[in-house]
Design a protein around this motif. Structure first.
Motif, PDB file in Angstrom:
ATOM      1  N   UNK A  75      19.152   3.372  88.696  1.00 27.13           N
ATOM      2  CA  UNK A  75      20.228   3.054  89.756  1.00 27.13           C
ATOM      3  C   UNK A  75      21.182   2.089  89.267  1.00 27.13           C
ATOM      4  N   UNK A  76      20.960   1.291  88.323  1.00 25.83           N
ATOM      5  CA  UNK A  76      22.108   0.542  87.508  1.00 25.83           C
ATOM      6  C   UNK A  76      23.084   1.391  86.787  1.00 25.83           C
ATOM      7  N   UNK A  77      22.334   2.212  86.203  1.00 24.04           N
ATOM      8  CA  UNK A  77      23.302   3.159  85.058  1.00 24.04           C
ATOM      9  C   UNK A  77      24.092   4.045  86.021  1.00 24.04           C
ATOM     10  N   UNK A  78      23.499   4.711  87.128  1.00 24.77           N
ATOM     11  CA  UNK A  78      24.282   5.468  87.776  1.00 24.77           C
ATOM     12  C   UNK A  78      25.425   4.970  88.486  1.00 24.77           C
ATOM     13  N   UNK A  79      24.959   3.606  89.200  1.00 25.85           N
ATOM     14  CA  UNK A  79      26.095   2.995  89.832  1.00 25.85           C
ATOM     15  C   UNK A  79      27.289   2.486  88.857  1.00 25.85           C
ATOM     16  N   UNK A  80      26.942   2.092  87.871  1.00 26.62           N
ATOM     17  CA  UNK A  80      28.010   1.608  86.654  1.00 26.62           C
ATOM     18  C   UNK A  80      28.839   3.135  86.621  1.00 26.62           C
ATOM     19  N   UNK A  82      29.270   5.759  88.097  1.00 32.46           N
ATOM     20  CA  UNK A  82      30.115   6.161  89.104  1.00 32.46           C
ATOM     21  C   UNK A  82      31.187   5.190  89.315  1.00 32.46           C
ATOM     22  N   UNK A  83      31.048   3.693  89.338  1.00 32.26           N
ATOM     23  CA  UNK A  83      32.089   2.873  89.386  1.00 32.26           C
ATOM     24  C   UNK A  83      32.998   3.037  88.373  1.00 32.26           C
ATOM     25  N   UNK A  84      32.666   3.447  87.050  1.00 30.22           N
ATOM     26  CA  UNK A  84      33.525   3.555  85.989  1.00 30.22           C
ATOM     27  C   UNK A  84      34.352   5.057  86.301  1.00 30.22           C
ATOM     28  N   UNK A  85      33.842   5.992  86.809  1.00 29.65           N
ATOM     29  CA  UNK A  85      34.566   7.303  86.774  1.00 29.65           C
ATOM     30  C   UNK A  85      35.434   7.092  87.980  1.00 29.65           C
ATOM     31  N   UNK A  86      34.981   6.559  89.137  1.00 29.68           N
ATOM     32  CA  UNK A  86      35.718   6.512  90.388  1.00 29.68           C
ATOM     33  C   UNK A  86      36.507   5.342  90.803  1.00 29.68           C
ATOM     34  N   UNK A  89      36.183   0.635  86.786  1.00 34.21           N
ATOM     35  CA  UNK A  89      35.621   0.365  85.431  1.00 34.21           C
ATOM     36  C   UNK A  89      34.826  -0.801  85.401  1.00 34.21           C
ATOM     37  N   UNK A  90      34.766  -1.674  86.447  1.00 31.66           N
ATOM     38  CA  UNK A  90      33.805  -2.962  86.310  1.00 31.66           C
ATOM     39  C   UNK A  90      32.529  -2.871  86.537  1.00 31.66           C
ATOM     40  N   UNK A  91      31.642  -3.599  86.161  1.00 32.11           N
ATOM     41  CA  UNK A  91      30.269  -3.561  86.728  1.00 32.11           C
ATOM     42  C   UNK A  91      30.039  -3.853  88.322  1.00 32.11           C
ATOM     43  N   UNK A  92      29.406  -2.991  88.848  1.00 31.53           N
ATOM     44  CA  UNK A  92      29.233  -3.358  90.321  1.00 31.53           C
ATOM     45  C   UNK A  92      28.211  -4.628  90.291  1.00 31.53           C
ATOM     46  N   UNK A  93      28.697  -5.376  91.392  1.00 30.73           N
ATOM     47  CA  UNK A  93      28.089  -6.621  91.492  1.00 30.73           C
ATOM     48  C   UNK A  93      28.598  -7.773  90.620  1.00 30.73           C
ATOM     49  N   UNK A  94      29.211  -7.651  89.719  1.00 29.56           N
ATOM     50  CA  UNK A  94      29.826  -8.634  88.715  1.00 29.56           C
ATOM     51  C   UNK A  94      31.236  -8.727  89.069  1.00 29.56           C
ATOM     52  N   UNK A  95      31.764 -10.085  89.185  1.00 28.08           N
ATOM     53  CA  UNK A  95      33.272 -10.173  89.572  1.00 28.08           C
ATOM     54  C   UNK A  95      33.812 -10.764  88.321  1.00 28.08           C
TER      55      UNK A  95
END
Length: 95
Positions: A75-80, A82-86, A89-95
């Motif tokens: 889940x963490x890998x796929x969310x990262x 998807x966030x990177x592609x669309x 490029x930051x890690x989800x949940x990290x500001x």
């Protein structure tokens, strides 16, 4: 080659089942026969010892923890990804 032992019903059981099937019985008699058969089958059940029960419980808990870690990592890998592609490029949940 080892011979496998198969739990087959005895001739008496088969004959009795055929006889019961051929006779038309009332619903109450059929329910009583069903309950008798259920009780007979429950007598065959072997309950695990306390040691076996704790062993089985430990195996299940370890398996569940491993699967939780695996699914969380995916889940963490796929969310990262998807966030990177669309996204930005930051890690989800990290500001």
């Amino acid at each position: 080659m080892a011979r496998k032992v198969i739990d087959e019903p005895s001739e008496d059981v088969v004959a009795q089942a055929r006889q019961e099937r051929s006779e038309r019985r009332s619903p109450f008699v059929r329910i009583a026969i069903f309950i008798r058969q259920v009780i007979t089958e429950l007598k065959k059940v072997v309950t695990p010892t306390r040691k076996e029960l704790f062993g089985y419980t430990g195996v299940v808990l370890v398996f569940v923890v491993i699967m939780m870690v695996l699914v969380s990592g995916l889940d963490f890998g796929f969310s990262w990804l998807v966030s990177w592609v669309f996204g930005d490029g930051t890690l989800p949940g990290v500001n």
